[in-house]
Design an enzyme around this catalytic site. Structure first.
Site, PDB file in Angstrom:
ATOM      1  N   HIS A 161       0.720  -1.226  -0.009  1.00 49.90           N
ATOM      2  CA  HIS A 161       0.082  -0.076  -0.082  1.00 49.90           C
ATOM      3  C   HIS A 161       0.868   1.274  -0.039  1.00 49.90           C
ATOM      4  O   HIS A 161       0.413   2.346  -0.348  1.00 49.90           O
ATOM      5  CB  HIS A 161      -0.960   0.131   1.241  1.00 49.90           C
ATOM      6  CG  HIS A 161      -2.205  -0.987   0.941  1.00 49.90           C
ATOM      7  ND1 HIS A 161      -2.003  -2.248   1.165  1.00 49.90           N
ATOM      8  CD2 HIS A 161      -3.248  -0.531   0.652  1.00 49.90           C
ATOM      9  CE1 HIS A 161      -3.353  -2.777   1.105  1.00 49.90           C
ATOM     10  NE2 HIS A 161      -4.051  -1.907   0.644  1.00 49.90           N
ATOM     11  N   GLY A 162       1.835   1.302   0.366  1.00 45.29           N
ATOM     12  CA  GLY A 162       2.780   2.450   0.400  1.00 45.29           C
ATOM     13  C   GLY A 162       4.361   2.175   1.036  1.00 45.29           C
ATOM     14  O   GLY A 162       4.291   1.213   1.965  1.00 45.29           O
TER      15      GLY A 162
END
Lengths: 353, 472
Positions: B325-326
């Site tokens: 996700h990041g």
């Protein structure tokens, strides 16, 4: 329970979809039309939103490698005091690009344009003492945010903004005062709808702002302005010299490419002037800048043609004054460019050859 | 061009008209491919090249892999693809993160090293299309699918604009067979596809951006000044915002594809009515959960090597899922929290598996609420600016008195109303679907619903926010 490989197509709702959509569109048009009529009947008119996207759109119109390109940067004074139509009459029909941002100072955009190797035009900077002499921050503040957004905007951002402007100009429903988050609770809990505020500043399609104080009670605006002026005052002299050296590097970069920078202090009046001049004495602020920089400097109080206007709210001209003020300023800038034997002395300024 | 823009409306109309003209199927697919590249180029034209390279390399590697029977050669092709795709993903997405962590690690052992800021731009959708192309290569390697013969089809699979930048993560086996024969939406597909597009836009523009995001921002941007009520309202607002933002995007994507006659699988299925976390992950971002299960969890051994190893596999999968996700330790923490939830649930299920009372509806409802509560707590790490403000907000949530200091009462009422509506809708439809509900509505009632959605969109203040999952 549906599986992870199920899809909407397997469960497709059938029915007369053509008829459904036709009725839906008719109902929506009817509902929005009624809403539009209702709000207009209450006195609301379409207005443009001045936001980062609008600024980026204006920035995208700055032409590179164009020595005749004039760009206006700074805060609300340059937005309201310069009438771009009048300016265009003076400069071969070319309007300046308006990159001022209300409530900010010019340094981040000056820095940004100084770093743009294609920019070689004339940069007119609004020096509002409250920002400029309180320490410069080329990479922070609202203008820096706008610059950042400009660098990362999508390739179709200008087209998107153009469409938005069309919608904003056409429909009252897009104006910020008609916000359903505000009016729905007001309607549900108090049984009433908002009334339009009397506005003295109208945003125009080129981002400049038309000031019209007719019917406006300016006393509270002046008081607010005076309160906002009561800040910490200028930075210490040593820091100011450092700041001005940084600014001068930006000016030099633009001048080395054949461009020119003009620092202007725009008019103020009454209590607001007293407050600003008390806190930012000219000899400790403006005069140091003027002595330090190779850019052209214009303080309105040095020129009777610029100093004869009253600002209704203490800090901005209304549109009646903005027109002659703009003419006078444009003439003055032309004279200054001539005096420097600037290559741009071919500019045909109003009333002169 | 994004779904919530006026330029998309113009673009979509033109492409839809073009698709309905009587061209040959190959020409229509070519039109869609060009439109998809333009869609992507509207953000940053040079990165289209990256997309093209990724498509070309994997298309040919898959073909070469299929031509050889030698296991070692097949493995080399697979590893080449993985290194290339994960290398690009690693560079663009995790380059700055790795460098930053290296500098910190070096500082810990007394080495003072100051690296220049790499200033890397993350190509839009790279996490999504990388996973799509990797899954194709692995499926060919496992001989689950045959390599596709048409490069046009393969490029369209990877680039098709509805799913390109934020999913759903499409599998080659689901999409490529749809390229065989001419596809044109039926009246029902077009009618429902446009409806989904409108519903998705309403979720994004009105619910996520206009009503929930500003409240979440208020609480999270000033975490140190938030009171207990602000922390709760802000977190509920974010739980709604991220659902409406991402599910809204997926709904738009599914609807837009359906308008062209293409079918994309579901990506969300009323996740906030999940009873437990394995149920949650079968309902939230289903295309990612399925990908992680098939290409990470099962290859790690899944649940085939005893309970302890299963727990390790679960945690590893969720930690990496979080990192997907990041590039931030906060996302790893979020993934770790979900991994721990899944392990705890697994242990509890073993303990209570034969108890009849575990099937009581009241208990199931309480477990669903507990699941939602724990999911909300995990969102704090997802949304907070850093660990300090995440812990600050979590601590504030359990302090008394329950009062508001940052969020206005009107905004709190909006958030509570929307959250209640969200939970109620999810609860009612958890074993059904939106389509099932709409099927029973008369046509004029559907029309009124669509008209209200359109009016809502026109009245939305137009706060310009990118889809949250664009950054992933």
């Amino acid at each position: 329970v549906l599986s992870s490989t199920s899809n909407s197509n397997e469960r497709l709702p059938t029915g007369p979809w053509g008829r459904t959509w036709l009725l839906a569109v008719c109902l929506a048009v009817l509902g929005l039309g009624l809403g539009e009529g209702l709000w207009r009947a209450r006195g609301f008119r379409p207005i443009l939103r001045d936001d980062a996207d609008f600024w980026c759109w204006a920035r995208s119109t700055v032409k590179g490698h164009d020595p005749d390109q004039v760009v206006l940067i700074g805060a609300s004074r340059i937005l309201m005091d310069i009438d771009t139509e009048t300016w265009a009459e003076c400069f071969r029909g070319r309007k300046p690009v308006q990159l001022g941002v209300t409530g900010s100072d010019c340094v981040p955009v000056l820095y940004h344009l100084s770093k743009d190797r294609t920019f070689c035009g004339i940069l007119v900077c609004d020096v509002a003492p409250g920002g400029f002499f309180q320490g410069i921050y080329p990479r922070s503040g609202i203008q820096a945010e706008y610059v950042k957004k400009y660098a990362t905007r999508s390739a179709l951002a200008s087209e998107e903004q153009y469409l938005r402007l069309l919608v904003q100009q056409a429909s009252v429903l897009r104006q910020p005062e008609i916000d359903f988050r505000e009016f729905l609770p007001l309607l549900v809990w108090h049984g009433r709808l908002p009334r339009p505020q009397l506005r003295y500043n109208t945003i125009l399609p080129d981002r400049s702002v038309r000031g019209d104080y007719t019917g406006i009670d300016v006393a509270p605006i002046i008081e607010r302005g005076v309160r906002q002026s009561q800040t910490a005052g200028p930075v210490a002299p040593e820091q100011l010299r450092k700041d001005l050296s940084s600014v001068e590097e930006m000016v030099t970069r633009i001048q080395e490419r054949g461009g020119e920078v003009v620092f202007v202090t725009f008019p103020n009046s009454g209590k607001r002037r007293a407050a600003e001049e008390g806190l930012f004495p000219r000899q400790r602020c403006w005069d140091i800048l003027a002595a330090h920089t190779k850019a052209i400097t214009i303080h309105y109080r040095d020129y009777p043609d610029l100093a004869r206007y009253e600002c209704p709210d203490g800090a901005h001209l209304d549109y009646h004054s903005a027109v002659p003020f703009t003419k006078a300023l444009a003439l003055l800038i032309k004279d200054k460019l001539h005096a420097r034997s600037h290559p741009r002395n071919t500019l045909q300024v109003c009333g002169s050859s | 061009v994004v779904f919530n823009s006026l330029t998309f409306a113009v673009f979509f109309t033109i492409v839809l008209i073009l698709h309905s003209l009587p061209f040959r199927w190959t020409v229509k697919k070519f039109n869609l491919l060009v439109a998809s590249y333009l869609f992507y180029a509207a953000w940053n034209p040079p990165f289209v090249l990256l997309l093209m390279i990724s498509a070309a390399v994997d298309f040919f590697l898959a073909k070469w892999m299929d031509r050889t029977e030698r296991a070692s050669a097949r493995k080399v092709y697979l590893i080449t693809s993985l290194v290339l795709n994960l290398g690009l993903l690693g560079y663009f997405k995790y380059g700055s993160f790795l460098l930053d962590n290296f500098v910190r690690l070096a500082a810990l052992v007394g080495i003072r090293y100051q690296a220049a800021a790499p200033d890397i731009i993350l190509p839009l959708g790279i996490s999504f299309y990388t996973f799509e192309t990797i899954s194709y290569l692995i499926d060919v390697y496992r001989r689950k699918i045959k390599p596709w013969n048409s490069f046009l089809d393969y490029a369209l699979f990877l680039t098709f604009f509805p799913h390109l930048v934020a999913g759903p993560i499409v599998r080659a086996g689901d999409f490529l067979p749809q390229c065989y024969s001419a596809r044109r939406a039926t009246a029902a597909q077009l009618g429902w596809g446009l409806s989904l597009l409108l519903i998705g836009l309403f979720e994004k523009v009105v619910l996520a951006d206009s009503l929930l995001a500003p409240v979440a921002d208020t609480a999270y941007d000033a975490a140190s000044r938030a009171a207990c009520g602000d922390a709760w309202i802000g977190t509920l607002a974010f739980s709604g915002q991220i659902y409406f933002d991402f599910a809204g995007y997926s709904t738009c994507a599914i609807g837009a594809a359906l308008c062209f006659g293409f079918v994309l699988n579901d990506n969300f299925h009323f996740p906030y009515a999940a009873i437990g976390f394995s149920d949650f992950w079968q309902r939230w971002h289903m295309s990612l959960s399925r990908w992680l299960r098939d290409y990470l969890y099962i290859p790690l051994g899944g649940n085939r090597h005893g309970e302890r190893r299963t727990h390790v596999n679960l945690l590893t999968t969720m930690l990496l899922g979080g990192l997907w996700h990041g590039a931030s330790w906060r996302f790893v923490a979020w993934g770790g929290l979900h991994g721990s939830y899944l392990i705890a649930e697994r242990v509890l299920r073993r303990v209570f598996r034969n108890d009849a009372w575990a099937e009581m509806w009241l208990l199931r409802m309480l477990v669903a609420l507990l699941t939602y509560f724990l999911v909300c707590l995990s969102w704090v790490f997802f949304r907070a600016k850093d660990f300090a403000s995440a812990f600050e907000l979590l601590t504030t949530m359990f302090e008394r008195p329950l009062m508001l200091s940052l969020v206005t009462r009107t905004n709190a009422a909006w958030v509570l109303g929307i959250t209640a509506g969200l939970l109620l809708t999810h609860g009612m439809l958890r074993n059904s679907s939106l389509e099932e509900a709409v099927k029973h509505w008369p046509w004029w009632f559907r029309a009124i619903g669509l008209a209200l959605l359109m009016i809502g969109l026109a009245l939305a203040p137009g706060d310009d926010r990118a889809f949250i999952y664009f950054q992933f």
